[in-house]
Design a protein around this motif. Structure first.
Motif, PDB file in Angstrom:
ATOM      1  N   ASP A   9       0.830  -1.208   0.000  1.00 11.47           N
ATOM      2  CA  ASP A   9       0.000   0.000   0.000  1.00 11.47           C
ATOM      3  C   ASP A   9       0.862   1.255   0.000  1.00 11.47           C
ATOM      4  O   ASP A   9       0.477   2.277  -0.587  1.00 11.47           O
ATOM      5  CB  ASP A   9      -0.917   0.015   1.220  1.00 11.47           C
ATOM      6  N   GLU A  10       2.027   1.196   0.660  1.00 12.91           N
ATOM      7  CA  GLU A  10       2.916   2.350   0.676  1.00 12.91           C
ATOM      8  C   GLU A  10       3.448   2.650  -0.724  1.00 12.91           C
ATOM      9  O   GLU A  10       3.540   3.818  -1.129  1.00 12.91           O
ATOM     10  CB  GLU A  10       4.084   2.108   1.637  1.00 12.91           C
ATOM     11  N   ILE A  11       3.766   1.600  -1.481  1.00 13.66           N
ATOM     12  CA  ILE A  11       4.221   1.796  -2.865  1.00 13.66           C
ATOM     13  C   ILE A  11       3.097   2.395  -3.700  1.00 13.66           C
ATOM     14  O   ILE A  11       3.307   3.340  -4.464  1.00 13.66           O
ATOM     15  CB  ILE A  11       4.700   0.458  -3.468  1.00 13.66           C
ATOM     16  N   ASP A  67      -3.541  -3.257 -11.200  1.00 15.74           N
ATOM     17  CA  ASP A  67      -2.896  -2.109 -10.576  1.00 15.74           C
ATOM     18  C   ASP A  67      -1.496  -1.943 -11.161  1.00 15.74           C
ATOM     19  O   ASP A  67      -1.159  -2.529 -12.196  1.00 15.74           O
ATOM     20  CB  ASP A  67      -2.860  -2.276  -9.054  1.00 15.74           C
ATOM     21  N   ILE A  68      -0.652  -1.148 -10.486  1.00 15.16           N
ATOM     22  CA  ILE A  68       0.671  -0.870 -11.036  1.00 15.16           C
ATOM     23  C   ILE A  68       1.543  -2.123 -11.110  1.00 15.16           C
ATOM     24  O   ILE A  68       2.346  -2.276 -12.039  1.00 15.16           O
ATOM     25  CB  ILE A  68       1.385   0.235 -10.224  1.00 15.16           C
ATOM     26  N   PHE A  69       1.404  -3.046 -10.175  1.00 17.14           N
ATOM     27  CA  PHE A  69       2.201  -4.266 -10.203  1.00 17.14           C
ATOM     28  C   PHE A  69       1.773  -5.153 -11.377  1.00 17.14           C
ATOM     29  O   PHE A  69       2.613  -5.689 -12.108  1.00 17.14           O
ATOM     30  CB  PHE A  69       2.063  -5.022  -8.875  1.00 17.14           C
ATOM     31  N   LYS A  70       0.452  -5.280 -11.546  1.00 21.58           N
ATOM     32  CA  LYS A  70      -0.060  -6.112 -12.638  1.00 21.58           C
ATOM     33  C   LYS A  70       0.348  -5.530 -13.986  1.00 21.58           C
ATOM     34  O   LYS A  70       0.627  -6.280 -14.940  1.00 21.58           O
ATOM     35  CB  LYS A  70      -1.585  -6.185 -12.527  1.00 21.58           C
ATOM     36  N   PHE A  71       0.420  -4.208 -14.095  1.00 23.54           N
ATOM     37  CA  PHE A  71       0.771  -3.585 -15.370  1.00 23.54           C
ATOM     38  C   PHE A  71       2.181  -3.973 -15.779  1.00 23.54           C
ATOM     39  O   PHE A  71       2.428  -4.333 -16.942  1.00 23.54           O
ATOM     40  CB  PHE A  71       0.638  -2.065 -15.280  1.00 23.54           C
ATOM     41  N   PHE A  80       5.776 -11.219 -10.051  1.00 26.66           N
ATOM     42  CA  PHE A  80       5.257 -10.290  -9.053  1.00 26.66           C
ATOM     43  C   PHE A  80       6.365  -9.745  -8.150  1.00 26.66           C
ATOM     44  O   PHE A  80       6.451  -8.521  -7.957  1.00 26.66           O
ATOM     45  CB  PHE A  80       4.159 -10.954  -8.215  1.00 26.66           C
ATOM     46  N   PRO A  81       7.253 -10.580  -7.606  1.00 24.86           N
ATOM     47  CA  PRO A  81       8.346 -10.032  -6.787  1.00 24.86           C
ATOM     48  C   PRO A  81       9.233  -9.067  -7.567  1.00 24.86           C
ATOM     49  O   PRO A  81       9.699  -8.064  -7.004  1.00 24.86           O
ATOM     50  CB  PRO A  81       9.118 -11.282  -6.354  1.00 24.86           C
ATOM     51  N   GLU A  82       9.472  -9.344  -8.849  1.00 24.75           N
ATOM     52  CA  GLU A  82      10.297  -8.435  -9.652  1.00 24.75           C
ATOM     53  C   GLU A  82       9.602  -7.083  -9.852  1.00 24.75           C
ATOM     54  O   GLU A  82      10.238  -6.029  -9.774  1.00 24.75           O
ATOM     55  CB  GLU A  82      10.598  -9.072 -11.008  1.00 24.75           C
ATOM     56  N   ALA A  83       8.290  -7.124 -10.090  1.00 23.24           N
ATOM     57  CA  ALA A  83       7.534  -5.881 -10.251  1.00 23.24           C
ATOM     58  C   ALA A  83       7.525  -5.080  -8.955  1.00 23.24           C
ATOM     59  O   ALA A  83       7.691  -3.854  -8.957  1.00 23.24           O
ATOM     60  CB  ALA A  83       6.104  -6.186 -10.694  1.00 23.24           C
ATOM     61  N   VAL A  84       7.355  -5.784  -7.844  1.00 22.88           N
ATOM     62  CA  VAL A  84       7.367  -5.106  -6.546  1.00 22.88           C
ATOM     63  C   VAL A  84       8.724  -4.458  -6.287  1.00 22.88           C
ATOM     64  O   VAL A  84       8.809  -3.297  -5.868  1.00 22.88           O
ATOM     65  CB  VAL A  84       7.018  -6.094  -5.414  1.00 22.88           C
ATOM     66  N   GLU A  85       9.802  -5.189  -6.565  1.00 19.61           N
ATOM     67  CA  GLU A  85      11.142  -4.654  -6.329  1.00 19.61           C
ATOM     68  C   GLU A  85      11.399  -3.427  -7.209  1.00 19.61           C
ATOM     69  O   GLU A  85      11.950  -2.424  -6.744  1.00 19.61           O
ATOM     70  CB  GLU A  85      12.194  -5.728  -6.596  1.00 19.61           C
ATOM     71  N   ARG A  86      10.998  -3.490  -8.478  1.00 22.33           N
ATOM     72  CA  ARG A  86      11.193  -2.373  -9.399  1.00 22.33           C
ATOM     73  C   ARG A  86      10.469  -1.128  -8.894  1.00 22.33           C
ATOM     74  O   ARG A  86      11.035  -0.031  -8.854  1.00 22.33           O
ATOM     75  CB  ARG A  86      10.675  -2.773 -10.781  1.00 22.33           C
ATOM     76  N   ALA A  91       9.786   4.115  -5.906  1.00 24.61           N
ATOM     77  CA  ALA A  91       9.033   4.861  -4.892  1.00 24.61           C
ATOM     78  C   ALA A  91       9.880   5.238  -3.688  1.00 24.61           C
ATOM     79  O   ALA A  91       9.451   6.035  -2.855  1.00 24.61           O
ATOM     80  CB  ALA A  91       7.832   4.034  -4.435  1.00 24.61           C
ATOM     81  N   GLY A  92      11.078   4.662  -3.587  1.00 26.98           N
ATOM     82  CA  GLY A  92      11.925   4.945  -2.435  1.00 26.98           C
ATOM     83  C   GLY A  92      11.491   4.224  -1.176  1.00 26.98           C
ATOM     84  O   GLY A  92      11.730   4.696  -0.060  1.00 26.98           O
ATOM     85  N   VAL A  93      10.852   3.064  -1.356  1.00 26.23           N
ATOM     86  CA  VAL A  93      10.413   2.259  -0.217  1.00 26.23           C
ATOM     87  C   VAL A  93      11.375   1.083  -0.054  1.00 26.23           C
ATOM     88  O   VAL A  93      11.513   0.276  -0.982  1.00 26.23           O
ATOM     89  CB  VAL A  93       8.979   1.729  -0.432  1.00 26.23           C
ATOM     90  N   PRO A  94      12.053   0.948   1.084  1.00 25.95           N
ATOM     91  CA  PRO A  94      13.010  -0.154   1.263  1.00 25.95           C
ATOM     92  C   PRO A  94      12.336  -1.513   1.170  1.00 25.95           C
ATOM     93  O   PRO A  94      11.243  -1.713   1.702  1.00 25.95           O
ATOM     94  CB  PRO A  94      13.569   0.086   2.678  1.00 25.95           C
ATOM     95  N   MET A  95      12.993  -2.426   0.472  1.00 25.09           N
ATOM     96  CA  MET A  95      12.473  -3.785   0.373  1.00 25.09           C
ATOM     97  C   MET A  95      12.623  -4.509   1.705  1.00 25.09           C
ATOM     98  O   MET A  95      13.635  -4.355   2.394  1.00 25.09           O
ATOM     99  CB  MET A  95      13.226  -4.561  -0.715  1.00 25.09           C
ATOM    100  N   PRO A  96      11.626  -5.322   2.075  1.00 27.24           N
ATOM    101  CA  PRO A  96      11.774  -6.123   3.298  1.00 27.24           C
ATOM    102  C   PRO A  96      12.823  -7.207   3.093  1.00 27.24           C
ATOM    103  O   PRO A  96      13.034  -7.692   1.976  1.00 27.24           O
ATOM    104  CB  PRO A  96      10.379  -6.725   3.484  1.00 27.24           C
TER     105      PRO A  96
END
Length: 316
Positions: A9-11, A67-71, A80-86, A91-96
């Protein structure tokens, strides 16, 4: 890898759909949405639409929706993990960090706690609304009437009343099966090592529910009815659900209105927001007893390019 909903949600909060999609698809403003040619099919007439307020795109030519990840997954073949990481990097959100079995167990525990706290707060909001409508709420209804608020406005914002007792809410929530520990963790009770018997935080106050961007109650603001009360306004403390520097009062309601008006007005407090809404300005928000923070400004910029600040003219 499983990602925390708060992390995703932060991304989403930092990257609008039109921003991500617009790098690949030329978009034009079309009312409340953006339109463009489908990136999934050859076409001459635009059938691809982006809605930032709702956080998705939809292609009528192909049926693609997401949403943006699906796009990124659909247009660039990312997992999905690659899209999230990108997008997290953008967005400047640190990866867990990769979670150990122990950490995964802790994650489940935290999620369970959050769901319990959401339930405590929802039940508290309903209790306050019922109290406002009942025999105990006459003074609070009088205050609301003097402020000129209509019944529809009171209902829209879910205003309520916290009775003047140290354990009225506590006893009500206990009857519904909530633990004292969760009542304290949600901010509804004041407790601690030096307080052997936790007690209601909000007493004899008109109550304003504070919601997250999904419209869930995460905290409260209370306006004292007693003119001699130590604090005229009182907010919930920091909790696992509520970090006041990251939240704007009325943001979830104001977002679709701001999307249409292309305006967002930031005012001093929640009573200002409610009064302005009564006057027809639904695109108003307020910080919560803090200076306007970088996180709040970032949220405003996601709504419109140039937020309007309309604070009190005092030194603070």
């Amino acid at each position: 890898m499983r990602f925390d909903d708060r992390f995703l949600d932060e991304i989403r909060a930092r990257l609008s759909v039109s921003h991500v999609v617009g790098r690949r698809v030329p978009l034009k403003k079309a009312g409340r949405e953006y339109s463009g040619l489908s990136p999934f099919k050859q076409e001459r007439t635009a059938s691809f639409f982006v809605n930032d307020a709702k956080g998705f795109y939809h292609c009528f030519a192909s049926g693609e929706h997401g949403d943006i990840f699906k796009f990124l997954m659909s247009t660039e073949g990312l997992s999905f993990p690659e899209a999230v990481e990108r997008l997290a990097q953008e967005a400047g959100v640190p990866m867990p960090q990769p979670a150990s079995p122990q950490a995964q167990a802790r994650y489940v525990e935290v999620q369970d706690e959050r769901e319990r706290l959401y339930a405590v707060l929802a039940a508290s909001a309903q209790f306050f609304r019922d109290q406002l409508a009942g025999t105990n709420g006459a003074e609070a209804r009088g205050y609301i009437a003097r402020r000129g608020l209509k019944r529809d406005t009171v209902a829209t914002f879910g205003l309520g009343f916290a009775p003047n007792g140290r354990s009225v809410l506590k006893e009500h929530l206990a009857k519904q099966g909530f633990s004292v520990a969760d009542m304290v963790a949600s901010g509804m009770l004041i407790g601690g090592d030096d307080i052997p018997v936790p007690y209601d935080r909000f007493r004899n106050r008109v109550m304003f529910p504070i919601m997250d961007m999904k419209g869930r109650v995460i905290a409260f603001g209370g306006r004292a009815l007693d003119p001699n009360a130590p604090a005229k306004y009182l907010n919930s403390p920091e909790t696992p659900l509520f970090h006041k520097g990251n939240v704007l009062f009325n943001a979830a309601r104001a977002r679709p209105i701001a999307h249409e008006s292309q305006r967002i007005v930031v005012v001093e407090g929640y009573m200002d927001v409610v009064a302005l809404s009564e006057a027809g300005f639904g695109d108003c928000v307020a910080p919560l007893g803090t200076a306007l923070t970088p996180e709040q400004i970032g949220l405003l910029w996601r709504f419109v390019a140039e937020p309007v600040l309309c604070f009190d003219g005092d030194k603070a």
